[in-house]
Design a protein around this motif. Structure first.
Motif, PDB file in Angstrom:
ATOM      1  N   ASP A  87       0.834  -1.198   0.000  1.00  0.00           N
ATOM      2  CA  ASP A  87       0.000   0.000   0.000  1.00  0.00           C
ATOM      3  C   ASP A  87       0.870   1.249   0.000  1.00  0.00           C
ATOM      4  OD1 ASP A  87      -2.172  -1.636  -0.003  1.00  0.00           O
ATOM      5  OD2 ASP A  87      -2.729  -1.295   2.089  1.00  0.00           O
ATOM      6  N   GLN A  88       0.261   2.380  -0.322  1.00  0.00           N
ATOM      7  CA  GLN A  88       0.978   3.646  -0.455  1.00  0.00           C
ATOM      8  C   GLN A  88       0.580   4.607   0.665  1.00  0.00           C
ATOM      9  OE1 GLN A  88       3.123   4.315  -3.494  1.00  0.00           O
ATOM     10  NE2 GLN A  88       2.965   2.090  -3.250  1.00  0.00           N
ATOM     11  N   VAL A  89       1.575   5.286   1.229  1.00  0.00           N
ATOM     12  CA  VAL A  89       1.338   6.342   2.212  1.00  0.00           C
ATOM     13  C   VAL A  89       1.714   7.661   1.554  1.00  0.00           C
ATOM     14  CG1 VAL A  89       1.868   7.228   4.511  1.00  0.00           C
ATOM     15  CG2 VAL A  89       1.936   4.762   4.081  1.00  0.00           C
ATOM     16  N   HIS A  90       0.760   8.572   1.424  1.00  0.00           N
ATOM     17  CA  HIS A  90       1.009   9.871   0.794  1.00  0.00           C
ATOM     18  C   HIS A  90       1.173  10.937   1.871  1.00  0.00           C
ATOM     19  CE1 HIS A  90       0.170   9.082  -3.575  1.00  0.00           C
ATOM     20  NE2 HIS A  90      -0.253   7.963  -3.024  1.00  0.00           N
ATOM     21  N   LEU A  91       2.285  11.648   1.823  1.00  0.00           N
ATOM     22  CA  LEU A  91       2.538  12.764   2.721  1.00  0.00           C
ATOM     23  C   LEU A  91       2.524  14.046   1.898  1.00  0.00           C
ATOM     24  CD1 LEU A  91       5.463  11.239   4.821  1.00  0.00           C
ATOM     25  CD2 LEU A  91       3.081  11.527   5.539  1.00  0.00           C
TER      26      LEU A  91
END
Length: 322
Positions: free
Chosen positions: A254-258
């Protein structure tokens, strides 16, 4: 909660020292390579049983020594105190609570530390796994059930990957187990991110900047919904997985967007802005912990003035003390 006193023996360049601390802000000042960061590392070691600078805990042992020892007194807001001790040698690690040796599951939870260090800028600019680990470790510090969900998923993922690699006939069994573990981890991670996101949006806003964190794919409402979505995705990629010999979808991918002011921080943030975002994440983590536990975690802020202007440093100190 805070650390009342810490004793350190043979950790990095520290042969032996003892430091008395107080509730509130404690500042270590000195020249480079005098052991300031190592003292913070010792506090983190007491809190977590591991370093925030390396996964190789045995590398912390001072050259020429056979083992290191860190011992400290953690004191809570209601004045209760707990003596914690970590002893590390090559291939060994001993954790003690009030003088009694305990397993890791019984050690965790007595003291929690949130770390800001320029070495952790890989959370902002590094590989996606660093962001996922950041979230999962913070969530696991709050809820044992989160820690178990993350551990169960990693274990099942390894088994399923091994089955894919050897073309095993029991792939369906491990797929079912993966779906259950993945759905629980995604749901718990999504709830933690929502809490973290709320605290980020409330500030403090360093230099007026706006911060945000989100997950892709976006979390669904229930574990059953997460399970059904992943089941469909795995069905569509089953042939690619067999060729690759590994699981291609799931919480580990999964992707974590900051974001900083609405832009992808990894792409657009300056060096100072990346540090501001890392600090904002640390402060938000502290606030989530305070809301959930009704007490404070220990904030370890290393090299705070490095590429951080006076306005931002002052805002951080005010937030920590408050």
């Amino acid at each position: 909660m805070w650390v009342d006193r810490i004793e350190v023996h043979d950790l990095r360049n520290i042969r032996e020292t003892a430091v008395d601390l107080t509730a509130g802000l404690n500042v270590f000042v000195g020249r480079n390579a005098q052991g300031k960061t190592s003292l913070l590392e010792a506090v983190a070691l007491l809190a977590r049983g591991r370093s925030f600078r390396t996964e190789e805990t045995a590398s912390l042992v001072r050259r020429g020594a056979s083992r290191l020892r860190a011992k400290g007194v953690a004191r809570s807001d209601d004045r209760r105190q707990t003596t914690l001790e970590v002893e590390v040698a090559l291939g060994e690690r001993h954790l003690r609570v009030d003088g009694k040796e305990v397993p890791p599951r019984s050690y965790h939870g007595h003291l929690e530390a949130v770390v800001y260090s320029s070495e952790r800028l890989k959370v902002i600019r590094g590989p996606m796994r660093e962001r996922l680990l950041y979230l999962d470790r913070a969530g696991a510090a709050l809820w044992p059930s989160y820690r178990k969900a993350a551990s169960d998923y990693e274990r099942v993922l390894r088994q399923r990957n091994a089955t894919l690699e050897r073309g095993g006939a029991d792939l369906g069994v491990w797929t079912d187990r993966l779906l259950e573990a993945a759905a629980e981890l995604r749901a718990r991670r999504g709830r933690y991110v929502e809490r973290l996101r709320g605290c980020l949006r409330r500030g403090p806003f360093l230099a007026g900047e706006q911060y945000d964190v989100s997950l892709r794919p976006e979390p669904l409402g229930t574990q059953e919904e997460e399970r059904l979505r992943l089941a469909q995705e795995l069905h569509q990629t089953r042939n690619q997985e067999r060729r690759a010999g590994r699981t291609l979808l799931g919480p580990h991918r999964d992707q974590v967007h900051l974001e900083l002011d609405g832009q992808d921080a990894a792409q657009t943030a300056s060096s100072g802005q990346a540090r501001s975002l890392l600090l904002a994440l640390a402060l938000a983590s502290l606030e989530v912990y305070r809301e959930e536990r009704g007490t404070t975690a220990v904030a370890l802020l290393d090299d705070l003035d490095s590429e951080l202007d006076a306005e931002r440093a002052a805002a951080v100190c005010h937030a920590v003390v408050a």
